[in-house]
Scaffold this motif. Sequence first.
Motif, PDB file in Angstrom:
ATOM      1  N   LEU A 261     -28.320 -23.960   1.261  1.00 37.71           N
ATOM      2  CA  LEU A 261     -29.046 -24.158   2.525  1.00 37.71           C
ATOM      3  C   LEU A 261     -30.287 -23.277   2.621  1.00 37.71           C
ATOM      4  O   LEU A 261     -31.176 -23.543   3.411  1.00 37.71           O
ATOM      5  CB  LEU A 261     -28.121 -23.893   3.708  1.00 37.71           C
ATOM      6  CG  LEU A 261     -27.043 -24.948   3.978  1.00 37.71           C
ATOM      7  CD1 LEU A 261     -26.099 -24.474   5.081  1.00 37.71           C
ATOM      8  CD2 LEU A 261     -27.682 -26.285   4.352  1.00 37.71           C
ATOM      9  N   LYS A 262     -30.353 -22.226   1.790  1.00 37.78           N
ATOM     10  CA  LYS A 262     -31.460 -21.282   1.863  1.00 37.78           C
ATOM     11  C   LYS A 262     -32.596 -21.619   0.895  1.00 37.78           C
ATOM     12  O   LYS A 262     -33.766 -21.453   1.224  1.00 37.78           O
ATOM     13  CB  LYS A 262     -30.962 -19.868   1.583  1.00 37.78           C
ATOM     14  CG  LYS A 262     -30.014 -19.325   2.635  1.00 37.78           C
ATOM     15  CD  LYS A 262     -29.522 -17.935   2.255  1.00 37.78           C
ATOM     16  CE  LYS A 262     -28.547 -17.388   3.288  1.00 37.78           C
ATOM     17  NZ  LYS A 262     -28.028 -16.044   2.905  1.00 37.78           N
ATOM     18  N   ALA A 263     -32.263 -22.067  -0.308  1.00 38.69           N
ATOM     19  CA  ALA A 263     -33.285 -22.236  -1.341  1.00 38.69           C
ATOM     20  C   ALA A 263     -32.844 -23.315  -2.313  1.00 38.69           C
ATOM     21  O   ALA A 263     -31.659 -23.695  -2.347  1.00 38.69           O
ATOM     22  CB  ALA A 263     -33.516 -20.911  -2.085  1.00 38.69           C
ATOM     23  N   PRO A 264     -33.777 -23.843  -3.146  1.00 37.99           N
ATOM     24  CA  PRO A 264     -33.407 -24.836  -4.160  1.00 37.99           C
ATOM     25  C   PRO A 264     -32.403 -24.268  -5.148  1.00 37.99           C
ATOM     26  O   PRO A 264     -32.343 -23.064  -5.399  1.00 37.99           O
ATOM     27  CB  PRO A 264     -34.746 -25.162  -4.837  1.00 37.99           C
ATOM     28  CG  PRO A 264     -35.777 -24.824  -3.822  1.00 37.99           C
ATOM     29  CD  PRO A 264     -35.241 -23.662  -3.059  1.00 37.99           C
ATOM     30  N   ILE A 265     -31.617 -25.140  -5.708  1.00 41.89           N
ATOM     31  CA  ILE A 265     -30.594 -24.728  -6.656  1.00 41.89           C
ATOM     32  C   ILE A 265     -31.239 -24.210  -7.938  1.00 41.89           C
ATOM     33  O   ILE A 265     -32.287 -24.690  -8.369  1.00 41.89           O
ATOM     34  CB  ILE A 265     -29.636 -25.901  -6.965  1.00 41.89           C
ATOM     35  CG1 ILE A 265     -28.420 -25.416  -7.744  1.00 41.89           C
ATOM     36  CG2 ILE A 265     -30.361 -27.002  -7.715  1.00 41.89           C
ATOM     37  CD1 ILE A 265     -27.381 -26.486  -7.973  1.00 41.89           C
ATOM     38  N   ASP A 288     -28.633 -33.506   4.317  1.00 45.23           N
ATOM     39  CA  ASP A 288     -29.975 -33.719   3.771  1.00 45.23           C
ATOM     40  C   ASP A 288     -30.568 -32.441   3.188  1.00 45.23           C
ATOM     41  O   ASP A 288     -31.208 -32.475   2.126  1.00 45.23           O
ATOM     42  CB  ASP A 288     -30.898 -34.277   4.861  1.00 45.23           C
ATOM     43  CG  ASP A 288     -30.478 -35.670   5.298  1.00 45.23           C
ATOM     44  OD1 ASP A 288     -29.751 -36.330   4.526  1.00 45.23           O
ATOM     45  OD2 ASP A 288     -30.869 -36.094   6.400  1.00 45.23           O
ATOM     46  N   LYS A 289     -30.398 -31.327   3.870  1.00 45.36           N
ATOM     47  CA  LYS A 289     -30.983 -30.071   3.398  1.00 45.36           C
ATOM     48  C   LYS A 289     -30.431 -29.687   2.034  1.00 45.36           C
ATOM     49  O   LYS A 289     -31.183 -29.262   1.134  1.00 45.36           O
ATOM     50  CB  LYS A 289     -30.700 -28.958   4.423  1.00 45.36           C
ATOM     51  CG  LYS A 289     -31.312 -27.614   4.083  1.00 45.36           C
ATOM     52  CD  LYS A 289     -32.829 -27.667   4.075  1.00 45.36           C
ATOM     53  CE  LYS A 289     -33.425 -26.294   3.861  1.00 45.36           C
ATOM     54  NZ  LYS A 289     -34.907 -26.317   3.825  1.00 45.36           N
ATOM     55  N   ILE A 290     -29.149 -29.827   1.863  1.00 45.23           N
ATOM     56  CA  ILE A 290     -28.536 -29.479   0.582  1.00 45.23           C
ATOM     57  C   ILE A 290     -29.015 -30.439  -0.507  1.00 45.23           C
ATOM     58  O   ILE A 290     -29.344 -30.021  -1.630  1.00 45.23           O
ATOM     59  CB  ILE A 290     -27.005 -29.494   0.708  1.00 45.23           C
ATOM     60  CG1 ILE A 290     -26.549 -28.365   1.631  1.00 45.23           C
ATOM     61  CG2 ILE A 290     -26.347 -29.389  -0.663  1.00 45.23           C
ATOM     62  CD1 ILE A 290     -25.052 -28.314   1.848  1.00 45.23           C
ATOM     63  N   ARG A 291     -29.061 -31.739  -0.195  1.00 39.25           N
ATOM     64  CA  ARG A 291     -29.498 -32.716  -1.197  1.00 39.25           C
ATOM     65  C   ARG A 291     -30.937 -32.449  -1.641  1.00 39.25           C
ATOM     66  O   ARG A 291     -31.261 -32.509  -2.836  1.00 39.25           O
ATOM     67  CB  ARG A 291     -29.382 -34.132  -0.637  1.00 39.25           C
ATOM     68  CG  ARG A 291     -29.656 -35.206  -1.676  1.00 39.25           C
ATOM     69  CD  ARG A 291     -29.661 -36.610  -1.087  1.00 39.25           C
ATOM     70  NE  ARG A 291     -30.810 -36.826  -0.219  1.00 39.25           N
ATOM     71  CZ  ARG A 291     -30.763 -36.841   1.107  1.00 39.25           C
ATOM     72  NH1 ARG A 291     -29.604 -36.657   1.732  1.00 39.25           N
ATOM     73  NH2 ARG A 291     -31.844 -37.032   1.827  1.00 39.25           N
ATOM     74  N   LEU A 292     -31.804 -32.138  -0.686  1.00 39.47           N
ATOM     75  CA  LEU A 292     -33.203 -31.895  -1.039  1.00 39.47           C
ATOM     76  C   LEU A 292     -33.369 -30.607  -1.861  1.00 39.47           C
ATOM     77  O   LEU A 292     -34.204 -30.542  -2.763  1.00 39.47           O
ATOM     78  CB  LEU A 292     -34.043 -31.820   0.234  1.00 39.47           C
ATOM     79  CG  LEU A 292     -34.163 -33.134   1.017  1.00 39.47           C
ATOM     80  CD1 LEU A 292     -34.959 -32.923   2.304  1.00 39.47           C
ATOM     81  CD2 LEU A 292     -34.816 -34.212   0.159  1.00 39.47           C
ATOM     82  N   ASN A 293     -32.582 -29.586  -1.534  1.00 40.03           N
ATOM     83  CA  ASN A 293     -32.653 -28.352  -2.321  1.00 40.03           C
ATOM     84  C   ASN A 293     -32.118 -28.557  -3.738  1.00 40.03           C
ATOM     85  O   ASN A 293     -32.638 -27.988  -4.700  1.00 40.03           O
ATOM     86  CB  ASN A 293     -31.883 -27.234  -1.618  1.00 40.03           C
ATOM     87  CG  ASN A 293     -32.683 -26.608  -0.494  1.00 40.03           C
ATOM     88  OD1 ASN A 293     -33.912 -26.698  -0.461  1.00 40.03           O
ATOM     89  ND2 ASN A 293     -32.000 -25.983   0.449  1.00 40.03           N
ATOM     90  N   VAL A 294     -31.060 -29.350  -3.862  1.00 41.77           N
ATOM     91  CA  VAL A 294     -30.569 -29.674  -5.200  1.00 41.77           C
ATOM     92  C   VAL A 294     -31.591 -30.519  -5.956  1.00 41.77           C
ATOM     93  O   VAL A 294     -31.832 -30.314  -7.158  1.00 41.77           O
ATOM     94  CB  VAL A 294     -29.210 -30.392  -5.106  1.00 41.77           C
ATOM     95  CG1 VAL A 294     -28.762 -30.867  -6.481  1.00 41.77           C
ATOM     96  CG2 VAL A 294     -28.162 -29.476  -4.501  1.00 41.77           C
ATOM     97  N   LEU A 295     -32.220 -31.451  -5.254  1.00 42.95           N
ATOM     98  CA  LEU A 295     -33.246 -32.292  -5.883  1.00 42.95           C
ATOM     99  C   LEU A 295     -34.417 -31.451  -6.386  1.00 42.95           C
ATOM    100  O   LEU A 295     -34.913 -31.655  -7.510  1.00 42.95           O
ATOM    101  CB  LEU A 295     -33.729 -33.347  -4.890  1.00 42.95           C
ATOM    102  CG  LEU A 295     -34.875 -34.246  -5.354  1.00 42.95           C
ATOM    103  CD1 LEU A 295     -34.435 -35.108  -6.526  1.00 42.95           C
ATOM    104  CD2 LEU A 295     -35.368 -35.128  -4.191  1.00 42.95           C
ATOM    105  N   ALA A 296     -34.857 -30.496  -5.579  1.00 44.97           N
ATOM    106  CA  ALA A 296     -35.977 -29.646  -5.979  1.00 44.97           C
ATOM    107  C   ALA A 296     -35.637 -28.809  -7.203  1.00 44.97           C
ATOM    108  O   ALA A 296     -36.446 -28.660  -8.128  1.00 44.97           O
ATOM    109  CB  ALA A 296     -36.386 -28.746  -4.808  1.00 44.97           C
ATOM    110  N   GLY A 297     -34.418 -28.253  -7.243  1.00 41.25           N
ATOM    111  CA  GLY A 297     -34.041 -27.426  -8.378  1.00 41.25           C
ATOM    112  C   GLY A 297     -33.812 -28.235  -9.644  1.00 41.25           C
ATOM    113  O   GLY A 297     -34.204 -27.821 -10.747  1.00 41.25           O
ATOM    114  N   VAL A 298     -33.206 -29.403  -9.503  1.00 37.56           N
ATOM    115  CA  VAL A 298     -32.915 -30.219 -10.689  1.00 37.56           C
ATOM    116  C   VAL A 298     -34.189 -30.778 -11.302  1.00 37.56           C
ATOM    117  O   VAL A 298     -34.364 -30.785 -12.527  1.00 37.56           O
ATOM    118  CB  VAL A 298     -31.929 -31.342 -10.320  1.00 37.56           C
ATOM    119  CG1 VAL A 298     -31.810 -32.361 -11.454  1.00 37.56           C
ATOM    120  CG2 VAL A 298     -30.561 -30.758 -10.004  1.00 37.56           C
ATOM    121  N   THR A 299     -35.100 -31.272 -10.500  1.00 43.13           N
ATOM    122  CA  THR A 299     -36.346 -31.816 -11.042  1.00 43.13           C
ATOM    123  C   THR A 299     -37.206 -30.731 -11.686  1.00 43.13           C
ATOM    124  O   THR A 299     -38.018 -31.025 -12.569  1.00 43.13           O
ATOM    125  CB  THR A 299     -37.149 -32.509  -9.944  1.00 43.13           C
ATOM    126  OG1 THR A 299     -37.323 -31.598  -8.821  1.00 43.13           O
ATOM    127  CG2 THR A 299     -36.433 -33.763  -9.457  1.00 43.13           C
TER     128      THR A 299
END
Length: 599
Positions: A261-265, A288-299
């Motif tokens: 919830l704080k930062a990308p994975i 949504d917040k968790i999904r977007l942070n995971v998306l940012a870290g994975v990409t």
Amino acid sequence: MDRSGRSDDGNNDGKSTGHPDLAASLGAMGLGNSSPQPREQQEQALQRQQRAAWLRQRTAPPVMPEQQFRTSLLMASGLEVARQSWSQQSQQHQAYRWEEMGSSSGGGPYVSPMGAAAAAANNPSAWYDRAAAAANNPSAWYNSAGGNFFSRQGQSGSHQQQQYTLSASASQYQPVTSPVAASANANASLQYLYQQQYAMFNQSGAGAYAWSAPDDDKRMDLRLRAIRAAQAQAGHVPYRAAPAAQPRRARTLEETRSRLLKAPIDVHVVTFPQSPAHVVTLLEEGVDKIRLNVLAGVTHRMHDFMDSRDGHAVFVALLRACASRAGEVKDIVEAAFYCRHNLLPLMTHDHGEDCLAELMAAAAPYPNLCEMLVNRFLFENVLLDLKGDQVLHHCFATMRYEDTKFLVVAVLDGNTLDSMAYSKSPAGSKCLVECFNNARGDEFGKLRAALLDKAIDLARGEYSNYFVQHALEHGDAQTRQQLVQRLMGQAVGLSLHRSGSYVVEACFNKAGLLNLVVAQFMHMDDAQLVELVQGRSSNYVVHRMLEAAKDRYPKETLGLARRIYRLHGNGVWQVYAEKVMRVVGKILARHSHHGPSYR
């Protein structure tokens, strides 16, 4: 005129001063002039004269042959280096050998790096320059270094070793990594580094360095430091062992939730025990917040997640969570398209193959994303990759044919088909099989035409013959018919060929067109039949064809068996004909109650 016959007109005091040393001695004793000197000064002058005469006698160069003299000078120079380097220790610390190597100044002998470290001047190489010049100019060496050496021996009065102190300014001895040393000699030799390291170790002040004899531990340490410094200057990167893996404490679900919830994975998150399972659970919750942070870290670290056994579960869960969101799927596919690492090597392990298969499935509803993936695979030369057939299989299985037919078009472009068929690995032929199985419409017609046109060459290929056999087994009726007719035109040559013989067998075993093969063999002349029966590879074709046709086409098989038996009676067979004659005997025995017949 005196008793020696020399005139004393120029001698005002009536005393003979023909010899300068005698004149000096007389003057020192007050006998050469009218002004006497004090007795103490006279004694000092006399002592100086006696010392000078004694030194001249001691330092006179020995009379010996030139070559022997040069050898003695080199030995003396090495002894001088040893005296200035070490105290009285074991014999191994005093033995220095000369190495015939080119010096940094243009050539000539010099001693080992250990001996060079003990140079006895502000310039560490000065003694070696003088010693090296002794071989060509012995007198020059005696006037400079040799004279000083023998002078010190004469002053000491014995051969006992002395302790010398070398002095130098701080600017002359710099650390190896200092800008001054690097700019002065960017390509310093190991010899020079030894000099610097020994000078640093024996530092006794800001401007003076006292040479002493280090013990074994210190000497080994200095040696290692000098070698590492030389490696650093040569651009060598020392191996550093990875730090020992520390046991990681398993993070709880709430800790993982708080982190996402704080930062990308980050890719390191999945290295914690149970963390991948927690991330998958949080993605399934649909925040949504968790999904977007995971998306940012994975990409950001796409390849690392796909290549990791723990991270690939997070990647697959993210694809499924983003499946209905075209923009997020586009971000993932674009990250894979622009990834600086190749994607095809991921197929070497199961989790990498799962990631690529899920990526293709996620991109399948979007033609533009499918086009990006196909282009990326072709860019990585998927048609010749060892796992390329599996990639093509997933592409054809998950995407529409309109989005994947470009792969078949790429096969037919230029010399690509030849490169695939005649490659030194089975990869190209496997990819041809996948394209043949999935091609449709115009693309299939063009691929079949290319197959028929190159059928003979493909049948003789080490790996391409498997592609021809596959077409004979799995092709449509029209393709099999045309292909067998084309191959039977070269039945003799293919049967004699090691790879082609398998294709001829496939014509009646896999294609089901035994009648065409039997008819072709019936029309062969005796010379061709003899060549096939006694051939190393072709005898398998003949006896297996007779075995397959003896029940379905008994009349034709009997006639062919009688011809072979008649030729065998002429004694033209070799060892490879044994299997064929065994089958021929069975066929003739079945149709005659009185044994084989020539009619």
